[in-house]
Design a protein around this motif. Structure first.
Motif, PDB file in Angstrom:
ATOM      1  N   CYS A  29       0.857  -1.186   0.000  1.00  0.00           N
ATOM      2  CA  CYS A  29       0.000   0.000   0.000  1.00  0.00           C
ATOM      3  C   CYS A  29       0.886   1.226   0.000  1.00  0.00           C
ATOM      4  O   CYS A  29       2.114   1.146   0.027  1.00  0.00           O
ATOM      5  CB  CYS A  29      -0.920   0.005   1.223  1.00  0.00           C
ATOM      6  SG  CYS A  29      -0.044   0.136   2.818  1.00  0.00           S
ATOM      7  N   THR A  38      -3.980   3.105  -2.277  1.00  0.00           N
ATOM      8  CA  THR A  38      -3.430   2.458  -3.458  1.00  0.00           C
ATOM      9  C   THR A  38      -2.002   2.935  -3.704  1.00  0.00           C
ATOM     10  O   THR A  38      -1.747   4.142  -3.767  1.00  0.00           O
ATOM     11  CB  THR A  38      -4.286   2.792  -4.697  1.00  0.00           C
ATOM     12  OG1 THR A  38      -5.643   2.477  -4.417  1.00  0.00           O
ATOM     13  CG2 THR A  38      -3.817   1.994  -5.903  1.00  0.00           C
ATOM     14  N   GLY A  40       1.346   3.845  -5.820  1.00  0.00           N
ATOM     15  CA  GLY A  40       1.589   4.358  -7.157  1.00  0.00           C
ATOM     16  C   GLY A  40       2.317   3.338  -8.023  1.00  0.00           C
ATOM     17  O   GLY A  40       2.893   2.358  -7.521  1.00  0.00           O
ATOM     18  N   PRO A  41       2.331   3.558  -9.329  1.00  0.00           N
ATOM     19  CA  PRO A  41       2.956   2.596 -10.234  1.00  0.00           C
ATOM     20  C   PRO A  41       4.452   2.429 -10.016  1.00  0.00           C
ATOM     21  O   PRO A  41       4.994   1.338 -10.217  1.00  0.00           O
ATOM     22  CB  PRO A  41       2.651   3.164 -11.624  1.00  0.00           C
ATOM     23  CG  PRO A  41       2.329   4.607 -11.404  1.00  0.00           C
ATOM     24  CD  PRO A  41       1.706   4.680 -10.059  1.00  0.00           C
ATOM     25  N   ILE A  60      -6.161  -1.736  -3.052  1.00  0.00           N
ATOM     26  CA  ILE A  60      -6.837  -0.781  -3.926  1.00  0.00           C
ATOM     27  C   ILE A  60      -7.815   0.014  -3.052  1.00  0.00           C
ATOM     28  O   ILE A  60      -8.886  -0.461  -2.687  1.00  0.00           O
ATOM     29  CB  ILE A  60      -7.598  -1.495  -5.068  1.00  0.00           C
ATOM     30  CG1 ILE A  60      -6.664  -2.435  -5.840  1.00  0.00           C
ATOM     31  CG2 ILE A  60      -8.252  -0.479  -5.980  1.00  0.00           C
ATOM     32  CD1 ILE A  60      -5.510  -1.760  -6.539  1.00  0.00           C
ATOM     33  N   PRO A  62      -8.846   4.186  -2.963  1.00  0.00           N
ATOM     34  CA  PRO A  62      -8.537   5.455  -3.615  1.00  0.00           C
ATOM     35  C   PRO A  62      -8.434   6.654  -2.688  1.00  0.00           C
ATOM     36  O   PRO A  62      -7.882   7.684  -3.084  1.00  0.00           O
ATOM     37  CB  PRO A  62      -9.685   5.625  -4.600  1.00  0.00           C
ATOM     38  CG  PRO A  62     -10.839   4.907  -3.964  1.00  0.00           C
ATOM     39  CD  PRO A  62     -10.216   3.726  -3.274  1.00  0.00           C
ATOM     40  N   ALA A  76     -11.767   4.581 -11.150  1.00  0.00           N
ATOM     41  CA  ALA A  76     -10.343   4.616 -10.807  1.00  0.00           C
ATOM     42  C   ALA A  76      -9.909   3.294 -10.179  1.00  0.00           C
ATOM     43  O   ALA A  76      -8.811   2.783 -10.480  1.00  0.00           O
ATOM     44  CB  ALA A  76     -10.064   5.770  -9.850  1.00  0.00           C
ATOM     45  N   MET A  77     -10.744   2.723  -9.310  1.00  0.00           N
ATOM     46  CA  MET A  77     -10.410   1.451  -8.677  1.00  0.00           C
ATOM     47  C   MET A  77     -10.307   0.335  -9.710  1.00  0.00           C
ATOM     48  O   MET A  77      -9.394  -0.510  -9.653  1.00  0.00           O
ATOM     49  CB  MET A  77     -11.450   1.118  -7.614  1.00  0.00           C
ATOM     50  CG  MET A  77     -11.431   2.059  -6.417  1.00  0.00           C
ATOM     51  SD  MET A  77     -12.905   1.892  -5.372  1.00  0.00           S
ATOM     52  CE  MET A  77     -12.570   0.337  -4.574  1.00  0.00           C
ATOM     53  N   ASP A  80      -7.086   0.692 -11.481  1.00  0.00           N
ATOM     54  CA  ASP A  80      -5.977   0.300 -10.620  1.00  0.00           C
ATOM     55  C   ASP A  80      -5.884  -1.221 -10.489  1.00  0.00           C
ATOM     56  O   ASP A  80      -4.781  -1.783 -10.456  1.00  0.00           O
ATOM     57  CB  ASP A  80      -6.134   0.928  -9.232  1.00  0.00           C
ATOM     58  CG  ASP A  80      -5.773   2.403  -9.192  1.00  0.00           C
ATOM     59  OD1 ASP A  80      -4.948   2.822 -10.030  1.00  0.00           O
ATOM     60  OD2 ASP A  80      -6.307   3.118  -8.333  1.00  0.00           O
ATOM     61  N   HIS A  83      -4.327  -2.632 -13.593  1.00  0.00           N
ATOM     62  CA  HIS A  83      -2.905  -2.319 -13.662  1.00  0.00           C
ATOM     63  C   HIS A  83      -2.103  -3.121 -12.648  1.00  0.00           C
ATOM     64  O   HIS A  83      -0.982  -3.562 -12.936  1.00  0.00           O
ATOM     65  CB  HIS A  83      -2.677  -0.832 -13.411  1.00  0.00           C
ATOM     66  CG  HIS A  83      -1.220  -0.474 -13.312  1.00  0.00           C
ATOM     67  ND1 HIS A  83      -0.403  -0.356 -14.409  1.00  0.00           N
ATOM     68  CD2 HIS A  83      -0.439  -0.239 -12.221  1.00  0.00           C
ATOM     69  CE1 HIS A  83       0.829  -0.060 -14.008  1.00  0.00           C
ATOM     70  NE2 HIS A  83       0.834   0.029 -12.693  1.00  0.00           N
ATOM     71  N   ALA A  84      -2.662  -3.310 -11.460  1.00  0.00           N
ATOM     72  CA  ALA A  84      -1.895  -3.841 -10.342  1.00  0.00           C
ATOM     73  C   ALA A  84      -1.808  -5.351 -10.331  1.00  0.00           C
ATOM     74  O   ALA A  84      -0.876  -5.914  -9.765  1.00  0.00           O
ATOM     75  CB  ALA A  84      -2.512  -3.360  -9.019  1.00  0.00           C
TER      76      ALA A  84
END
Length: 236
Positions: A29, A38, A40-41, A60, A62, A76-77, A80, A83-84
């Motif tokens: 986290c 969440t 960051g990348p 996840i 936000p 957005a979730m 994410d 992506h995650a």
């Protein structure tokens, strides 16, 4: 029976240490002081490139402050999650009535594309955590993280035991909230949980005094983490 240890961290160094110590899972986290948001990348990529032994499950969340989310936050979730996802994600969403937001959660589970999804401690502010376990099982969650609706897992033992009974073999109930080496085994024995989640942290060394306060941060408490892993895997 053996135990599985999940360690929560919001730093690359903490994740690398947890991996080296032999944690079964890492919950990654950001902003641990806020209960976790969440990551960051960049943080995610750095951890995934360095951790080889432990599964990395990505929180996840936000924003801080409750678990009711409007359409923009849900979008957005979902992004994410997509992506995650590498080995799993950790999500949660509630309705205004204090029940699991089933449509949102179903979409989040679907976005994980078959990889394991954990329902986080939003379940602890549900009106009925035991009933929420039934709902989570139906939605396809692999596990739920809970303190039994109490501030600390050791105070939620009776509810955790009921949650374990309700879950059966459909999903795992993972106890979290104040889990440390001195109480982990007793909580597991009293509830039947086999998964334990801990976020042991210690303050980072103080920065030099400044007229501008940039706040503080914490580091993984490796001694507590080591003790938990030794308890779960004494042969390691």
């Amino acid at each position: 029976m053996s135990l599985r240890i999940e360690l929560s961290t919001d730093t690359v160094a903490g994740a690398v240490a947890a991996d080296a110590l032999g944690a079964d899972r890492i919950e990654l986290c950001s902003a641990g002081a806020l209960g976790g948001l969440t990551p960051g990348p960049g943080l995610l990529a750095a951890v995934l490139s360095r951790c080889r032994r432990s599964e990395v499950h990505v929180l996840i969340r936000p924003r801080e402050g409750g678990f009711g989310y409007g359409p923009s936050k849900v979008d957005a979730m979902l992004a994410d999650v997509r992506h995650a996802v590498r080995s799993g994600v950790v999500v949660g969403a509630l309705t205004a009535a204090g029940e699991l937001d089933r449509p949102v959660l179903a979409d989040l589970v679907a976005a994980a594309d078959g990889l394991p999804v954990t329902l986080h401690r939003a379940i602890d502010v549900c009106r009925d955590p035991v009933a929420a376990v039934e709902a989570a099982a139906g939605l396809g969650f692999r596990r739920v993280l809970s303190s039994g609706g109490a501030a600390r897992a050791e105070d939620g033992v009776p509810v955790l035991a009921r949650m374990v009974a309700a879950a059966g073999d459909r999903l795992a109930v993972m106890a979290g909230g104040g889990i440390r080496p001195h109480n982990a085994r007793a909580i597991a024995d009293a509830t039947g949980v086999r998964d334990l989640h801990a976020a042991p942290r210690r303050p980072a060394p103080a920065a030099a005094p400044s007229v501008v306060d940039y706040g503080t941060h914490a580091l993984l408490d490796e001694d507590a983490a080591r003790g938990l892993i030794a308890l779960a895997h004494p042969e390691s």
